[in-house]
Design an enzyme around this catalytic site. Structure first.
Site, PDB file in Angstrom:
ATOM      1  N   LEU A  37       0.863  -1.181   0.000  1.00  0.00           N
ATOM      2  CA  LEU A  37       0.000   0.000   0.000  1.00  0.00           C
ATOM      3  C   LEU A  37       0.895   1.226   0.000  1.00  0.00           C
ATOM      4  O   LEU A  37       1.965   1.217   0.621  1.00  0.00           O
ATOM      5  CB  LEU A  37      -0.894   0.043   1.245  1.00  0.00           C
ATOM      6  N   ASP A  38       0.452   2.289  -0.665  1.00  0.00           N
ATOM      7  CA  ASP A  38       1.189   3.544  -0.602  1.00  0.00           C
ATOM      8  C   ASP A  38       1.274   4.005   0.848  1.00  0.00           C
ATOM      9  O   ASP A  38       0.386   3.729   1.660  1.00  0.00           O
ATOM     10  CB  ASP A  38       0.494   4.630  -1.431  1.00  0.00           C
ATOM     11  N   ARG A  39       2.333   4.736   1.148  1.00  0.00           N
ATOM     12  CA  ARG A  39       2.541   5.209   2.516  1.00  0.00           C
ATOM     13  C   ARG A  39       1.357   6.024   3.026  1.00  0.00           C
ATOM     14  O   ARG A  39       0.959   5.899   4.193  1.00  0.00           O
ATOM     15  CB  ARG A  39       3.818   6.048   2.567  1.00  0.00           C
TER      16      ARG A  39
END
Length: 320
Positions: free
Chosen positions: A148-150
């Site tokens: 997942l993106d940060r």
């Protein structure tokens, strides 16, 4: 003899690792990279090339696949002090303990907080996977199934067994892994626009920032969208990525003309400013649920509740 899964102190002597059955089949280079935190990747490959790493007293190449019970000997190796592995603090540990949504059959589902990277690197010393390895020292195997993106919150799958990792990743490649997101799009989402098919290409700017754009030379990419609720100047969407490209949902929403609220990378500042007035302080993108099966056939269907700070934004929009 040490069989710990964490590196010995800086400047220590020879280290020994006994490979547990759960890690059978893993490459020796990946095994060492996961355990010698703070040691540069180039250094690890150098000691492999020179034959300084021994498995069962013999030299091996970087692509050697370990067997359960193998004895790995690592020569004295010094970590740079500034690269010493970061330690998860009590507050992060408590937050992650309360964020465990599922823990059965060698699979963890974690409701990842926004702002926490999934792994260390590129200026990030500690990510989700490093923290989980510290929290579960009894688990010799702990790997991300996907990412997942940060800035994205929500459900993420983490395997505690190699067989589980390989099985679910095969489902991912076959398009059988279900992932659903909630996203707040700026503006009025076009009626009837339920599928976005637009090829995506990754670009790196001179500053080093990574951007993704719709480009005919990019990789085929498909996202299914569904309107959940309409507001004045915004639309709450559910999104299911058919393909798994970097920033896919964010760029496909931008392509339609409805970029995601709070997205500092793809949404104009003046739009984000209006959402900040509604209390939004982050990207409004949340992994709301995951679906998969375990190697024994058990079905896993886990929902991740929307964080309170995003629920508060929706409540403000409903009052307008």
């Amino acid at each position: 003899m040490s069989t710990d899964q964490s590196p010995s102190p800086q400047g220590s002597g020879v280290q020994f690792f006994t490979v547990p059955e759960e890690l059978a089949g893993q490459r020796i280079d990946n095994f060492l990279l996961a355990r010698l935190k703070g040691v540069p990747r180039s250094r690890i490959y150098r000691i492999l090339r020179k034959g300084e790493v021994r498995v069962n007293k013999g030299r091996v190449k970087a692509e050697y696949r370990l067997q359960g019970g193998d004895l790995v000997r690592v020569p004295p190796i010094r970590m740079a002090e500034e690269s010493a592995p970061a330690v998860a603090g009590d507050s992060l540990r408590k937050a992650l303990e309360s964020a465990i949504l599922y823990d059965e059959g060698g699979l963890l589902v974690v409701n990842k907080p926004a702002g926490l990277a999934v792994h260390g690197g590129s200026g990030v010393r500690l990510g989700l996977i490093e923290a989980l390895r510290q929290m579960y020292p009894e688990s010799p195997f702990m790997e991300l199934v996907h990412r997942l993106d940060r800035d994205t919150s929500g459900a993420i799958l983490v395997a505690r067994k190699r067989a589980v990792l390989l099985h679910i990743q095969s489902e991912l490649r076959a398009g059988k892994l279900g992932k659903s997101y909630l996203a707040l799009a700026a503006g009025k989402w076009p009626r009837g626009r339920k599928i976005v098919e637009a090829p995506l290409k990754k670009n790196t700017l001179k500053s080093g920032e990574r951007m993704v754009v719709v480009d005919g030379e990019g990789k085929p990419s498909t996202t299914r969208f569904q309107v959940e609720e309409r507001f004045n100047g915004a639309t709450l969407m559910s999104a299911e990525p058919v393909t798994g490209r970097t920033h896919q949902i964010r760029v496909h929403a931008q392509f339609v003309g409805c970029p995601l609220a709070g997205d500092a990378k793809y949404t104009p500042d003046e739009i984000n400013s209006a959402f900040r007035d509604q209390g939004l302080k982050r990207l409004f993108l949340h992994s709301a649920g995951v679906r998969c099966t375990l190697p024994d056939g058990r079905k896993v269907d886990v929902k991740a509740p929307l964080p309170p700070e995003l629920e508060a934004v929706l409540a403000n929009l409903r009052r307008d």
